[in-house]
Write a protein that holds these residues in place. Structure first.
Motif, mmCIF file in Angstrom:
data_model
loop_
_atom_site.group_PDB
_atom_site.id
_atom_site.type_symbol
_atom_site.label_atom_id
_atom_site.label_comp_id
_atom_site.label_asym_id
_atom_site.label_seq_id
_atom_site.Cartn_x
_atom_site.Cartn_y
_atom_site.Cartn_z
ATOM 1 N N THR A 9 0.842 -1.199 0.000
ATOM 2 C CA THR A 9 0.000 0.000 0.000
ATOM 3 C C THR A 9 0.875 1.246 0.000
ATOM 4 N N GLY A 10 0.261 2.340 -0.314
ATOM 5 C CA GLY A 10 0.976 3.604 -0.334
ATOM 6 C C GLY A 10 0.169 4.646 -1.076
ATOM 7 N N SER A 11 0.769 5.792 -1.271
ATOM 8 C CA SER A 11 0.048 6.857 -1.947
ATOM 9 C C SER A 11 0.769 7.362 -3.190
ATOM 10 N N ASP A 12 1.975 6.866 -3.436
ATOM 11 C CA ASP A 12 2.782 7.391 -4.538
ATOM 12 C C ASP A 12 2.983 6.335 -5.621
ATOM 13 N N LEU A 13 2.338 6.541 -6.751
ATOM 14 C CA LEU A 13 2.479 5.598 -7.861
ATOM 15 C C LEU A 13 3.890 5.602 -8.455
ATOM 16 N N ARG A 14 4.653 6.623 -8.182
ATOM 17 C CA ARG A 14 6.019 6.690 -8.707
ATOM 18 C C ARG A 14 6.989 5.838 -7.905
ATOM 19 N N SER A 15 6.539 5.310 -6.783
ATOM 20 C CA SER A 15 7.384 4.512 -5.908
ATOM 21 C C SER A 15 6.982 3.041 -5.993
ATOM 22 N N ILE A 16 7.970 2.165 -5.935
ATOM 23 C CA ILE A 16 7.658 0.732 -5.920
ATOM 24 C C ILE A 16 7.401 0.236 -4.503
ATOM 25 N N GLY A 17 7.535 1.132 -3.529
ATOM 26 C CA GLY A 17 7.284 0.752 -2.143
ATOM 27 C C GLY A 17 8.138 -0.432 -1.739
ATOM 28 N N LYS A 18 7.506 -1.429 -1.191
ATOM 29 C CA LYS A 18 8.225 -2.621 -0.727
ATOM 30 C C LYS A 18 8.079 -3.784 -1.703
ATOM 31 N N SER A 19 7.901 -3.478 -2.999
ATOM 32 C CA SER A 19 7.701 -4.572 -3.955
ATOM 33 C C SER A 19 8.937 -5.461 -4.067
ATOM 34 N N PHE A 41 -5.330 -7.110 -9.918
ATOM 35 C CA PHE A 41 -6.756 -6.791 -10.082
ATOM 36 C C PHE A 41 -7.316 -6.096 -8.831
ATOM 37 N N HIS A 42 -6.462 -5.742 -7.903
ATOM 38 C CA HIS A 42 -6.866 -5.131 -6.625
ATOM 39 C C HIS A 42 -7.591 -3.812 -6.880
ATOM 40 N N GLU A 43 -8.462 -3.435 -5.967
ATOM 41 C CA GLU A 43 -9.222 -2.184 -6.116
ATOM 42 C C GLU A 43 -8.348 -0.940 -5.959
ATOM 43 N N ASP A 44 -7.252 -1.046 -5.216
ATOM 44 C CA ASP A 44 -6.371 0.094 -4.976
ATOM 45 C C ASP A 44 -5.324 0.185 -6.089
ATOM 46 N N LYS A 45 -5.258 1.339 -6.743
ATOM 47 C CA LYS A 45 -4.363 1.481 -7.898
ATOM 48 C C LYS A 45 -2.890 1.374 -7.537
ATOM 49 N N VAL A 46 -2.513 1.787 -6.344
ATOM 50 C CA VAL A 46 -1.112 1.670 -5.925
ATOM 51 C C VAL A 46 -0.759 0.198 -5.693
ATOM 52 N N VAL A 47 -1.639 -0.533 -5.052
ATOM 53 C CA VAL A 47 -1.419 -1.969 -4.832
ATOM 54 C C VAL A 47 -1.341 -2.689 -6.178
ATOM 55 N N ARG A 48 -2.251 -2.341 -7.111
ATOM 56 C CA ARG A 48 -2.219 -2.957 -8.449
ATOM 57 C C ARG A 48 -0.855 -2.750 -9.109
ATOM 58 N N ALA A 49 -0.395 -1.509 -9.092
ATOM 59 C CA ALA A 49 0.873 -1.179 -9.754
ATOM 60 C C ALA A 49 2.042 -1.905 -9.110
ATOM 61 N N ARG A 50 2.067 -1.925 -7.793
ATOM 62 C CA ARG A 50 3.181 -2.565 -7.097
ATOM 63 C C ARG A 50 3.135 -4.089 -7.226
ATOM 64 N N CYS A 51 1.932 -4.653 -7.270
ATOM 65 C CA CYS A 51 1.814 -6.100 -7.524
ATOM 66 C C CYS A 51 2.300 -6.427 -8.929
ATOM 67 N N ALA A 52 1.913 -5.617 -9.896
ATOM 68 C CA ALA A 52 2.366 -5.845 -11.278
ATOM 69 C C ALA A 52 3.887 -5.773 -11.353
ATOM 70 N N ASP A 53 4.473 -4.814 -10.652
ATOM 71 C CA ASP A 53 5.928 -4.690 -10.608
ATOM 72 C C ASP A 53 6.554 -5.949 -10.016
ATOM 73 N N ALA A 54 6.026 -6.401 -8.895
ATOM 74 C CA ALA A 54 6.569 -7.591 -8.237
ATOM 75 C C ALA A 54 6.395 -8.838 -9.098
ATOM 76 N N LYS A 83 -1.721 2.576 -16.678
ATOM 77 C CA LYS A 83 -0.427 2.505 -17.357
ATOM 78 C C LYS A 83 0.638 1.803 -16.525
ATOM 79 N N GLU A 84 0.623 1.989 -15.206
ATOM 80 C CA GLU A 84 1.621 1.363 -14.352
ATOM 81 C C GLU A 84 1.472 -0.154 -14.298
ATOM 82 N N VAL A 85 0.307 -0.658 -14.645
ATOM 83 C CA VAL A 85 0.081 -2.098 -14.756
ATOM 84 C C VAL A 85 0.358 -2.547 -16.193
ATOM 85 N N MET A 86 -0.093 -1.745 -17.149
ATOM 86 C CA MET A 86 0.044 -2.118 -18.565
ATOM 87 C C MET A 86 1.496 -2.365 -18.964
#
Length: 174
Positions: A9-19, A41-54, A83-86
């Motif tokens: 989780t997080g608030s910054d799409l530019r960060s990979i957080g703890k992926s 497929f998570h409802e939260d866009k940051v979680v989606r992006a970081r999961c896709a990264d991982a 786009k962060e998932v695509m």
């Protein structure tokens, strides 16, 4: 006990957080891969992006893990709009072994994303995946090469740089 999604989780799409931490967890316990994959497929866009990264990072190291998710990815290609998932999905398509029918579907979507996305990263990822499949399926080289050249005409520096690299790789095959 925190879940995988809590780590992402997080608030910054530019960060990979703890992926990267999640990638380490998944590579040491592959059972977690399914949970991380479902996160795209998570409802939260940051979680989606970081999961896709991982997931994409795991797929690079263990392509057999993403291969098991091939049908889910292909079935849901039209649903990926963030786009962060695509860009991660586009790269994952390049790691997949595809039947001729699956390849046609995937290539069509990659061309669509390449020509409609406003994201330079999505475009570069699509070019990379198209080139990866063209190198395995020589029938695609001409059309992919032509598309890359077209993208390079007015493309951003990253598109031109990746295009030059991919076209040079094609030249080595000839």
């Amino acid at each position: 006990m925190p879940t995988i999604y809590d780590l992402l989780t997080g608030s910054d799409l530019r960060s990979i957080g703890k992926s990267d931490e999640v990638v380490q967890l998944v590579t040491s316990d592959p059972v977690l891969f399914n949970e991380v994959f479902q996160g795209i497929f998570h409802e939260d866009k940051v979680v989606r992006a970081r999961c896709a990264d991982a997931v994409e990072k795991v797929a690079v190291r263990f392509p057999e893990m993403i291969q098991k998710k091939k049908s889910v990815i292909l079935k849901n290609l039209h649903k990926f709009e963030q786009k962060e998932v695509m860009w991660h999905i586009a790269l994952m398509i390049g790691y997949l072994k595809l039947s001729p029918k699956e390849l046609t579907k995937a290539v069509d979507v990659l061309y669509k994303w390449l020509n409609t996305s406003g994201s330079i990263i999505v475009k570069v990822a699509c070019m990379q995946s198209l080139a990866t499949h063209a190198m395995k399926n020589k029938k695609l080289i001409k059309s992919v090469s032509d598309e890359i050249e077209k993208q390079m005409i007015n493309g951003a520096p990253a598109i031109k740089a990746r295009g030059r690299h991919l076209l040079a790789d094609f030249d080595k095959l000839i």
